[in-house]
Scaffold this active site. Structure first.
Site, PDB file in Angstrom:
ATOM      1  N   PRO A 156       0.740  -1.263  -0.038  1.00 24.59           N
ATOM      2  CA  PRO A 156      -0.143  -0.019   0.016  1.00 24.59           C
ATOM      3  C   PRO A 156       0.878   1.301  -0.098  1.00 24.59           C
ATOM      4  O   PRO A 156       1.925   1.410   0.663  1.00 24.59           O
ATOM      5  CB  PRO A 156      -0.891  -0.081   1.317  1.00 24.59           C
ATOM      6  CG  PRO A 156      -0.038  -1.315   2.043  1.00 24.59           C
ATOM      7  CD  PRO A 156       0.678  -2.143   1.269  1.00 24.59           C
ATOM      8  N   ASN A 157       0.333   2.160  -0.727  1.00 23.77           N
ATOM      9  CA  ASN A 157       0.932   3.631  -0.946  1.00 23.77           C
ATOM     10  C   ASN A 157       2.177   3.637  -1.750  1.00 23.77           C
ATOM     11  O   ASN A 157       2.910   4.955  -1.751  1.00 23.77           O
ATOM     12  CB  ASN A 157       1.007   4.203   0.409  1.00 23.77           C
ATOM     13  CG  ASN A 157      -0.328   3.992   1.456  1.00 23.77           C
ATOM     14  OD1 ASN A 157      -1.141   4.800   0.979  1.00 23.77           O
ATOM     15  ND2 ASN A 157      -0.164   3.601   2.731  1.00 23.77           N
ATOM     16  N   ARG A 204       4.596  11.028  -1.881  1.00 19.44           N
ATOM     17  CA  ARG A 204       4.318  10.532  -0.377  1.00 19.44           C
ATOM     18  C   ARG A 204       5.374  10.747   0.218  1.00 19.44           C
ATOM     19  O   ARG A 204       6.536  10.481  -0.032  1.00 19.44           O
ATOM     20  CB  ARG A 204       3.777   8.963  -0.646  1.00 19.44           C
ATOM     21  CG  ARG A 204       3.918   8.352   0.808  1.00 19.44           C
ATOM     22  CD  ARG A 204       3.974   6.956   0.750  1.00 19.44           C
ATOM     23  NE  ARG A 204       3.700   6.529   1.815  1.00 19.44           N
ATOM     24  CZ  ARG A 204       4.213   5.135   2.279  1.00 19.44           C
ATOM     25  NH1 ARG A 204       4.523   4.259   1.347  1.00 19.44           N
ATOM     26  NH2 ARG A 204       4.040   4.492   3.369  1.00 19.44           N
ATOM     27  N   TYR A 244      10.752   9.022   1.760  1.00 21.48           N
ATOM     28  CA  TYR A 244      10.622   8.184   0.626  1.00 21.48           C
ATOM     29  C   TYR A 244      11.286   8.554  -0.634  1.00 21.48           C
ATOM     30  O   TYR A 244      11.413   7.997  -1.706  1.00 21.48           O
ATOM     31  CB  TYR A 244       9.236   7.466   0.482  1.00 21.48           C
ATOM     32  CG  TYR A 244       8.747   7.037   1.441  1.00 21.48           C
ATOM     33  CD1 TYR A 244       7.600   7.476   2.277  1.00 21.48           C
ATOM     34  CD2 TYR A 244       9.067   5.583   2.110  1.00 21.48           C
ATOM     35  CE1 TYR A 244       7.051   6.792   3.502  1.00 21.48           C
ATOM     36  CE2 TYR A 244       8.828   5.013   3.177  1.00 21.48           C
ATOM     37  CZ  TYR A 244       7.639   5.624   3.619  1.00 21.48           C
ATOM     38  OH  TYR A 244       7.154   5.212   4.892  1.00 21.48           O
ATOM     39  N   ASN A 256       8.104  -5.409  -0.959  1.00 26.42           N
ATOM     40  CA  ASN A 256       8.168  -4.117  -0.016  1.00 26.42           C
ATOM     41  C   ASN A 256       6.738  -4.198   0.432  1.00 26.42           C
ATOM     42  O   ASN A 256       5.847  -3.645  -0.534  1.00 26.42           O
ATOM     43  CB  ASN A 256       8.464  -3.075  -0.655  1.00 26.42           C
ATOM     44  CG  ASN A 256       8.433  -1.767   0.486  1.00 26.42           C
ATOM     45  OD1 ASN A 256       7.863  -2.093   1.760  1.00 26.42           O
ATOM     46  ND2 ASN A 256       9.001  -0.723   0.193  1.00 26.42           N
ATOM     47  N   ALA A 303       3.028  -1.124   4.793  1.00 24.54           N
ATOM     48  CA  ALA A 303       2.449  -1.387   6.146  1.00 24.54           C
ATOM     49  C   ALA A 303       2.118  -2.572   6.549  1.00 24.54           C
ATOM     50  O   ALA A 303       2.257  -2.629   7.626  1.00 24.54           O
ATOM     51  CB  ALA A 303       1.408   0.044   6.318  1.00 24.54           C
ATOM     52  N   GLU A 330      13.182  -8.994   1.209  1.00 24.22           N
ATOM     53  CA  GLU A 330      12.319  -7.863   1.853  1.00 24.22           C
ATOM     54  C   GLU A 330      12.949  -6.747   1.747  1.00 24.22           C
ATOM     55  O   GLU A 330      14.325  -6.560   1.975  1.00 24.22           O
ATOM     56  CB  GLU A 330      12.267  -8.178   3.443  1.00 24.22           C
ATOM     57  CG  GLU A 330      11.449  -7.023   3.966  1.00 24.22           C
ATOM     58  CD  GLU A 330      11.433  -7.240   5.653  1.00 24.22           C
ATOM     59  OE1 GLU A 330      10.571  -6.472   6.054  1.00 24.22           O
ATOM     60  OE2 GLU A 330      12.218  -8.093   6.299  1.00 24.22           O
ATOM     61  N   HIS A 348      12.614  -2.401   2.260  1.00 23.28           N
ATOM     62  CA  HIS A 348      12.062  -1.098   2.720  1.00 23.28           C
ATOM     63  C   HIS A 348      12.883   0.145   2.181  1.00 23.28           C
ATOM     64  O   HIS A 348      14.202   0.081   2.319  1.00 23.28           O
ATOM     65  CB  HIS A 348      12.019  -0.905   4.306  1.00 23.28           C
ATOM     66  CG  HIS A 348      11.078  -2.185   4.820  1.00 23.28           C
ATOM     67  ND1 HIS A 348       9.522  -2.187   4.381  1.00 23.28           N
ATOM     68  CD2 HIS A 348      11.471  -3.378   5.468  1.00 23.28           C
ATOM     69  CE1 HIS A 348       9.422  -3.491   5.027  1.00 23.28           C
ATOM     70  NE2 HIS A 348      10.122  -4.082   5.330  1.00 23.28           N
ATOM     71  N   ARG A 382      12.744   4.107  12.866  1.00 24.01           N
ATOM     72  CA  ARG A 382      11.775   4.836  13.091  1.00 24.01           C
ATOM     73  C   ARG A 382      10.770   4.301  13.988  1.00 24.01           C
ATOM     74  O   ARG A 382      11.260   3.771  15.177  1.00 24.01           O
ATOM     75  CB  ARG A 382      11.115   4.725  11.608  1.00 24.01           C
ATOM     76  CG  ARG A 382      11.869   5.249  10.360  1.00 24.01           C
ATOM     77  CD  ARG A 382      11.110   5.318   9.093  1.00 24.01           C
ATOM     78  NE  ARG A 382       9.891   6.076   9.010  1.00 24.01           N
ATOM     79  CZ  ARG A 382       8.938   5.889   8.241  1.00 24.01           C
ATOM     80  NH1 ARG A 382       8.836   5.069   7.180  1.00 24.01           N
ATOM     81  NH2 ARG A 382       7.933   6.638   8.055  1.00 24.01           N
TER      82      ARG A 382
HETATM   83  C1  DQA Z   1       8.113   0.968   3.741  1.00 26.83           C
HETATM   84  C2  DQA Z   1       7.993   1.093   5.277  1.00 26.83           C
HETATM   85  C3  DQA Z   1       6.512   1.014   6.000  1.00 26.83           C
HETATM   86  O1  DQA Z   1       6.886   1.236   7.422  1.00 26.83           O
HETATM   87  C4  DQA Z   1       5.753   1.998   5.529  1.00 26.83           C
HETATM   88  O2  DQA Z   1       4.402   1.758   5.948  1.00 26.83           O
HETATM   89  C5  DQA Z   1       5.731   1.927   4.000  1.00 26.83           C
HETATM   90  C6  DQA Z   1       6.892   1.957   3.264  1.00 26.83           C
HETATM   91  C7  DQA Z   1       9.638   1.690   3.256  1.00 26.83           C
HETATM   92  O3  DQA Z   1       9.549   1.189   2.236  1.00 26.83           O
HETATM   93  O4  DQA Z   1      10.147   2.051   3.817  1.00 26.83           O
HETATM   94  O5  DQA Z   1       4.655   1.849   3.375  1.00 26.83           O
HETATM   95  O6  DQA Z   1       7.781  -0.276   3.625  1.00 26.83           O
END
Ligand code: DQA
Length: 575
Positions: A443-444, A451, A456, A507, A510, A531, A533, A540
């Site tokens: 998501p997002n 964003r 990011y 990735n 959340a 994985e 991020h 964080r």
């Molecule tokens: C994320 C970190 C997650 O905590 C966050 O909710 C994201 C992006 C990252 O790529 O840093 O959506 O996965």
């Protein structure tokens, strides 16, 4: 007497008889006609159907009733005689359209630039405008010769004034064609940031340097072989009494497409080279000999070519002059071997160390890495790999280079004959045999760039895909993408990856911190996963420090920005 065939002033080596033999049950002959005889030919020759090529495509208009497309473009490449005289068509426009579709290139709303000013330039401009291009810029020294009446605005500029915001680039000039394969009509390495697609109508070599450079940048690119084959197919349909209708490409049936693809594949195989790479002593020359015999191709060994050219064997040259002097001379042998198509090329073990060698070999070739186990490698007469420890060090240093620079990997399990058979079997599925990676984003992440840019970054999801495509090209893997804001969708896609993908870069956004379902899905399919991020989640908020998948994945990369994804891809390839 010819019933069907190709006419032109100089035809040289043409694939047309081969194409037509595959498409229809009629004899198709090559017929060179001089300028002095061409009018008489059109007036009196008793043919049923001909393809017309340079320099007679414009003249042919006068000896037939051209259809609307031919009228608009101002030339004819297919002339069919009927009771009421000759009808003229330009099947090149459908060939061009097929080539675009096949390469996934969308013309709608695009700014296109076309290099060159001949008949193919007109065909490209007309087809792109028919398919909805927004604006066409023709780069030509003689704009007056090519006034075109198109649906979209057309500009004529010189090479110095090529617009920086071009999105599609088409080369219709002969620059980069065999034997001048190292020439490029336009340098696209660091500029034209909006460039999305590159089309080069040249098909010898199968990929020009322009196409190669585009692919290296992660840009969709195609050479011209599919256009050639498709225009031939539509001509053959007309020769055999078929009609093309309003949308000949859009209405192709699955069987017709399969036939076209089969012919493209088989011509690519005879026109291109098969290049064998691998460690010294892996049996490349023996396999190459068997392959060449089975496929009726010429066999070239770069080490033998080296000896012929320099009057000294690679072994003696390395011992006497050192490795770097040898590599400089070896490069010339590689260049010579790659110039012509239709060959099986056995390369010296270190040829892959020089990216320019790889580029030269890739333009016209399928690169096959012969992967023989370290313990089975022959070392006699091979100065760089003599002694067990040397060989081991060399093997581990070079393995990633071989893997990253090939289209196919063939593991040597049996004798050379079975290796050759395996290669023949795999050549048809070159794309299928590449390692396939799936990049999944939760998501997002589709909102990257907008964003929270401080966390990011400003690069978009599009940029991320571009970056991964570029890396995929570099390391020789295929990559697909998936993004969803919904947990169940992510579970679904992981399940569907089973049996198709060799690695997953994920990735979960959340959902990383909450989803047992995603962890279970990864465990279910058991595909190696990394994985990623973008941010350094461990530094964080506390709730981001939990990751359900971390205990399971082969590696976790956090805080490296978008580069984390490409590192993950590399990690999967190494795995
Ligand atoms: C994320 C970190 C997650 O905590 C966050 O909710 C994201 C992006 C990252 O790529 O840093 O959506 O996965």
């Amino acid at each position: 007497m010819m019933e069907y065939g190709l006419i032109g002033e100089k035809l040289g080596h043409s694939f047309s008889p081969l194409l037509h033999a595959r498409f229809g049950d009629y004899d198709y002959v090559l017929n060179e006609v001089s300028k002095a005889d061409i009018d008489t030919f059109f007036e009196t020759a008793p043919f049923s159907g001909v393809n017309v090529t340079i320099p007679y495509k414009e003249l042919a208009m006068e000896y037939c009733t051209p259809d609307d497309n031919a009228k608009a473009i101002g030339c004819v490449n297919t002339l069919v005689k009927g009771a009421s005289g000759g009808k003229g068509y330009i099947t090149d426009t459908y060939g061009f359209e097929y080539m675009l579709r096949r390469a996934g290139i969308e013309a709608v709303g695009m700014r296109a630039v076309i290099l060159g000013s001949g008949g193919t330039c007109r065909t490209a401009a007309y087809t792109l405008s028919r398919l909805g291009a927004k604006e066409i810029t023709i780069v030509s020294r003689h704009p007056a010769d090519i006034a075109l009446n198109l649906k979209c605005p057309v500009k004529y500029v010189s090479y110095e004034d090529i617009p920086e915001d071009l999105e599609i680039l088409v080369n219709t000039t002969p620059v980069g064609m065999y034997p001048q394969c190292s020439d490029i009509p336009l340098d696209i390495s660091n500029n034209y940031v909006n460039l999305r697609a590159v089309i080069d109508v040249i098909y010898n070599p199968l990929s020009t340097r322009l196409v190669y450079n585009a692919k290296k940048r992660g840009i969709a690119a195609t050479g011209g072989l599919s256009m050639l084959v498709a225009q031939g197919y539509f001509a053959s349909k007309l020769f055999t009494g078929g009609r093309l209708g309003n949308d000949p490409v859009g209405t192709l049936t699955d069987e017709e497409i399969a036939k076209l693809e089969e012919v493209i594949d088989s011509i690519a195989q005879t026109a291109g080279n098969i290049v064998l790479t691998g460690m010294p002593g892996s049996g490349k020359s023996t396999v190459a000999k068997i392959l060449a015999k089975r496929l009726g191709l010429e066999m070239v060994d770069t080490d033998e070519l080296f000896t012929e050219e320099n009057g000294i064997t690679p072994e003696d040259c390395i011992r006497q002059n050192g490795e770097s002097a040898f590599r400089a001379l070896e490069k010339k042998a590689v260049y010579l071997s790659a110039q012509k198509g239709g060959r099986v090329i056995a390369t010296g073990g270190g040829v892959v160390l020089d990216p320019e060698n790889i580029e030269m070999l890739s333009l016209n070739g399928t690169i096959v890495f012969i992967n023989r186990k370290l313990s089975d490698l022959a070392t006699e007469g091979r100065p760089l790999s003599e002694g067990n420890e040397n060989l081991k060090a060399l093997y581990y240093k070079r393995l990633p280079i071989y893997l990253g620079n090939c289209d196919l990997v063939v593991d040597v399990r049996n004798d050379a004959k079975s290796v050759a058979e395996e290669i023949i079997g795999s050549l048809h599925n070159k794309e299928d045999r590449k390692m396939k990676l799936l990049v999944i984003n939760g998501p997002n992440l589709n909102m990257l760039g907008i964003r929270e840019p401080d966390i990011y970054g400003r690069e978009t999801y599009e940029d991320l895909m571009k970056l991964c495509r570029k890396k995929a090209e570099e390391i020789g893997v295929a990559v697909d993408f998936y993004q969803s804001n919904h947990e169940g969708d992510l579970v679904d896609i992981i399940q569907q990856a089973y049996g198709t993908y060799d690695g997953i870069v994920i990735n979960p956004g959340a959902y990383t911190h909450t989803s047992v379902a995603i962890l279970d899905a990864l465990k279910t399919v058991a595909i190696p996963a990394v994985e990623v991020h973008i941010s350094d989640v461990d530094q964080r908020e506390e709730f981001r420090q939990t990751s359900y998948i971390r205990s399971y994945v082969v590696k976790t990369i956090t805080g490296h920005g978008l580069a984390g994804y490409t590192e993950a891809m590399e990690a999967l390839v190494r795995q």
